[in-house]
Design an enzyme around this catalytic site. Structure first.
Site, mmCIF file in Angstrom:
data_model
loop_
_atom_site.group_PDB
_atom_site.id
_atom_site.type_symbol
_atom_site.label_atom_id
_atom_site.label_comp_id
_atom_site.label_asym_id
_atom_site.label_seq_id
_atom_site.Cartn_x
_atom_site.Cartn_y
_atom_site.Cartn_z
ATOM 1 N N SER A 134 44.012 -21.029 -37.529
ATOM 2 C CA SER A 134 42.801 -21.550 -38.153
ATOM 3 C C SER A 134 43.115 -22.660 -39.147
ATOM 4 O O SER A 134 42.223 -23.215 -39.766
ATOM 5 C CB SER A 134 42.042 -20.422 -38.857
ATOM 6 N N ASN A 153 43.037 -9.941 -45.332
ATOM 7 C CA ASN A 153 41.629 -9.579 -45.117
ATOM 8 C C ASN A 153 40.809 -9.705 -46.407
ATOM 9 O O ASN A 153 39.715 -10.272 -46.401
ATOM 10 C CB ASN A 153 41.528 -8.167 -44.554
ATOM 11 N N THR A 189 -4.985 -31.943 -41.232
ATOM 12 C CA THR A 189 -4.701 -30.659 -40.599
ATOM 13 C C THR A 189 -4.710 -30.955 -39.105
ATOM 14 O O THR A 189 -5.454 -31.849 -38.669
ATOM 15 C CB THR A 189 -5.763 -29.592 -40.921
ATOM 16 N N HIS A 190 -3.877 -30.290 -38.350
ATOM 17 C CA HIS A 190 -3.742 -30.597 -36.911
ATOM 18 C C HIS A 190 -3.341 -32.053 -36.681
ATOM 19 O O HIS A 190 -3.615 -32.604 -35.621
ATOM 20 C CB HIS A 190 -5.038 -30.308 -36.152
ATOM 21 N N SER A 194 16.906 -52.950 -33.574
ATOM 22 C CA SER A 194 17.179 -52.631 -32.178
ATOM 23 C C SER A 194 18.024 -53.749 -31.598
ATOM 24 O O SER A 194 17.882 -54.913 -31.971
ATOM 25 C CB SER A 194 15.859 -52.508 -31.420
ATOM 26 N N LYS A 247 11.960 -54.669 -34.266
ATOM 27 C CA LYS A 247 11.995 -53.255 -34.651
ATOM 28 C C LYS A 247 12.647 -52.998 -36.001
ATOM 29 O O LYS A 247 13.596 -53.663 -36.389
ATOM 30 C CB LYS A 247 12.777 -52.477 -33.589
ATOM 31 N N ASN A 305 13.740 -49.361 -37.273
ATOM 32 C CA ASN A 305 13.703 -47.941 -36.921
ATOM 33 C C ASN A 305 14.134 -47.068 -38.102
ATOM 34 O O ASN A 305 15.103 -47.384 -38.781
ATOM 35 C CB ASN A 305 14.623 -47.672 -35.730
ATOM 36 N N GLU A 343 15.132 -39.895 -38.748
ATOM 37 C CA GLU A 343 15.279 -39.220 -37.450
ATOM 38 C C GLU A 343 16.515 -38.325 -37.434
ATOM 39 O O GLU A 343 16.505 -37.227 -36.873
ATOM 40 C CB GLU A 343 15.377 -40.262 -36.327
ATOM 41 N N GLN A 375 37.203 -14.875 -38.130
ATOM 42 C CA GLN A 375 37.793 -16.182 -38.432
ATOM 43 C C GLN A 375 36.821 -17.298 -38.024
ATOM 44 O O GLN A 375 36.898 -18.408 -38.537
ATOM 45 C CB GLN A 375 39.117 -16.322 -37.676
ATOM 46 N N LYS A 434 34.046 -19.739 -40.383
ATOM 47 C CA LYS A 434 34.263 -20.882 -41.268
ATOM 48 C C LYS A 434 33.664 -22.182 -40.776
ATOM 49 O O LYS A 434 32.973 -22.886 -41.530
ATOM 50 C CB LYS A 434 35.756 -21.058 -41.511
HETATM 51 N N1 ARG Z 1 42.725 -16.688 -40.784
HETATM 52 C C1 ARG Z 1 42.150 -15.394 -40.887
HETATM 53 C C2 ARG Z 1 40.616 -15.511 -40.993
HETATM 54 O O1 ARG Z 1 40.172 -16.539 -41.275
HETATM 55 C C3 ARG Z 1 42.661 -14.714 -42.116
HETATM 56 C C4 ARG Z 1 42.626 -13.223 -42.053
HETATM 57 C C5 ARG Z 1 43.578 -12.745 -41.045
HETATM 58 N N2 ARG Z 1 43.743 -11.338 -41.121
HETATM 59 C C6 ARG Z 1 44.384 -10.675 -40.176
HETATM 60 N N3 ARG Z 1 44.460 -9.419 -40.317
HETATM 61 N N4 ARG Z 1 44.838 -11.275 -39.118
HETATM 62 O O2 ARG Z 1 39.915 -14.570 -40.768
#
Ligand code: ARG
Length: 472
Positions: A37, A124, A169-170, A291, A297, A299, A304, A336, A339
């Site tokens: 990651s 963890n 409205t509408h 454009s 134009k 825009n 948008e 994981q 993120k």
């Molecule tokens: N890179 C992992 C995550 O984002 C970190 C935690 C990993 N824990 C594990 N027991 N493999 O979740």
């Protein structure tokens, strides 16, 4: 990717230096690739280092590691931070994630004491803490951005407190309102977004650190100390929940999705207002594009894109909900995947809020065009009905009927309500007098809407002052 998924990567280490004790061989290249990651979680580096420093200081305070080791860990972590900050740090896929990249480099810098940092901790609780800290910062940044957007809207509303425009409205012209009043509606929406940010922040602000892998730890931690050092209100009460809860990320994305929806509604109005057909508002060259084929134009691309990008944020929320649903306690690697949607939503929301603020500052309402647009739709018909109730003392339902017939007469003659002859009105209701004309203009209409929260310019000016006091 050409690598054979069954064979270890040629460049992969024999085993992982940080957790490889029971492993004889390294991961397949594809395993290393799906597992890592670091490509995206390196953005957590500040939070990771802050968490590690708090943890090490607590371990020393509780006599779990030596003060001297904690001091070297802290110095080493400062050096790692410096290297990352200055772009000198080399992130390595073989170290999987930000946590192990930092720790591995710490070991290179300070040697043996680095190995004591992970006492009574797991990745963890570490990652759960890092992401919470990151989302907390994201919430704070978003709140500041929204305050700036509200300030811009309130200023523009005050300057246009008496600029009449059709309210819809509408998307059909309904009653005259003022442009200022219309803008203040968005100030309320963003105010609710900010209040949701505060709510989410207060629920988020519990510290998972010390939950360890899932069950807590046999070491005599002081979880209150680390929680306080990291600005949390308290430690998470349950270690299983501490490592596996991602509600705070979901709430961030839920808050963000509602905000993105608000931004997209406003963006859509800007798109409509800047059309040749409406011309209510003009954006300068700073917020429009040309454009490549149609020279005339202008825009409203920024509007948008704000409208379109709502899809990304709502998609992030949906993705994270689906990823979390059905996960048994506690941590699973699925998590994981929390993120990237959060990081992308943060980029997207920051961009959309800033672009919207830019457009508000840039936009020039065309008061004449907005007033002209009030001419066609019998916008003051409700004022006529209200006059009949007030002056003739007829029930509203009957007044509505009388007005409907007068509108039809005006329509047949092809004139606005205020240009219809008194005789034509009297043909419908003989008791009508020329006093009725005092309520039929759009200015009279908006000026009369003085109920709390109404569109009367006097009310709008009061509302601007009140909004500044409430929100800024
Ligand atoms: N890179 C992992 C995550 O984002 C970190 C935690 C990993 N824990 C594990 N027991 N493999 O979740």
């Amino acid at each position: 990717m050409s690598a054979n998924p069954k064979t270890p990567a040629a460049d992969a280490p024999a085993t992982n230096a940080l957790w490889g004790g029971r492993f004889a061989g390294g991961p397949a290249a594809i395993m290393a690739r799906i597992n890592a990651s670091i490509g995206f979680d390196q953005t957590l580096w500040r939070q990771d280092i802050a968490g590690s420093k708090a943890h090490a200081a607590m371990l020393a305070a509780r006599g779990i590691i030596a003060e001297a080791d904690a001091a070297r860990i802290a110095e080493g972590l400062d050096r790692v931070a410096e290297e990352i900050d200055q772009g000198r740090f080399v992130f390595k896929t073989e170290h999987e994630d930000i946590h192990m990249n930092v720790e591995a480099r710490l070991a290179e810098i300070i040697g043996e004491p680095a190995g004591r940092l992970h006492t009574a901790r797991s990745r963890n609780d570490q990652v759960a803490t890092d992401v919470r800290l990151w989302v907390r910062d994201a919430l704070d940044r978003l709140d500041a951005g929204l305050a700036a957007l509200q300030a811009a809207l309130i200023d523009k509303a005050e300057a246009n407190a008496d600029a009449v425009m059709p309210g819809f409205t509408h998307l059909q012209p309904a009653q005259p309102v003022t442009f200022g009043h219309h803008l203040l509606a968005y100030v309320e929406m963003f105010g609710r977004d900010r209040s949701r940010i505060r709510d989410a922040r207060s629920r988020l602000n519990e510290c998972p650190l010390g939950s360890a892998a899932l069950a807590g730890t046999s070491f005599p931690l002081d979880r209150h100390m680390t929680a306080a050092a990291l600005g949390f209100d308290r430690p998470c009460a349950n270690s299983l929940d501490g490592v596996s809860d991602r509600d705070f990320a979901l709430e961030y994305l839920a808050v963000g999705s509602i905000l993105a929806m608000h931004l997209s509604r406003f963006a859509e109005e800007i798109v409509i207002w800047t059309t040749d057909q409406f011309r209510f508002v003009r954006l300068t060259d700073a917020f429009t594009t040309g454009s490549s084929i149609m020279p005339q134009k202008r825009n409203p691309d920024a509007a948008e894109l704000v409208r379109g990008k709502a899809g990304r944020v709502i998609g992030a929320l949906t993705g994270l909900l689906v990823m979390m649903k059905g996960l048994p306690l506690t941590y699973a690697k699925d998590m994981q995947e929390d993120k990237e949607p959060v990081f992308d939503a943060d980029d997207t929301l920051a961009l959309c809020v800033a672009a919207t603020t830019g457009m508000v500052l840039d936009m020039a309402p065309d008061r004449d065009a907005m007033r002209r647009a009030c001419g066609g739709g019998f916008l003051t018909a409700t004022d006529l009905a209200d006059w009949c109730v007030r002056v003739l003392n007829v029930p509203f339902r009957q007044a509505h009927h009388i007005t409907g017939r007068i509108v039809r007469a005006a329509e047949e003659k092809g004139v606005a309500l205020w240009d219809l002859a008194l005789a034509d009105m009297r043909a419908v209701e003989p008791r009508i007098t020329d006093d009725v004309f005092t309520v039929l203009t759009v200015e009279a209409s908006v000026a009369s809407r003085t109920s709390f929260g109404g569109t009367a310019p006097s009310r709008v000016r009061e509302a601007c002052a009140a909004a500044r006091a409430r929100f800024l």
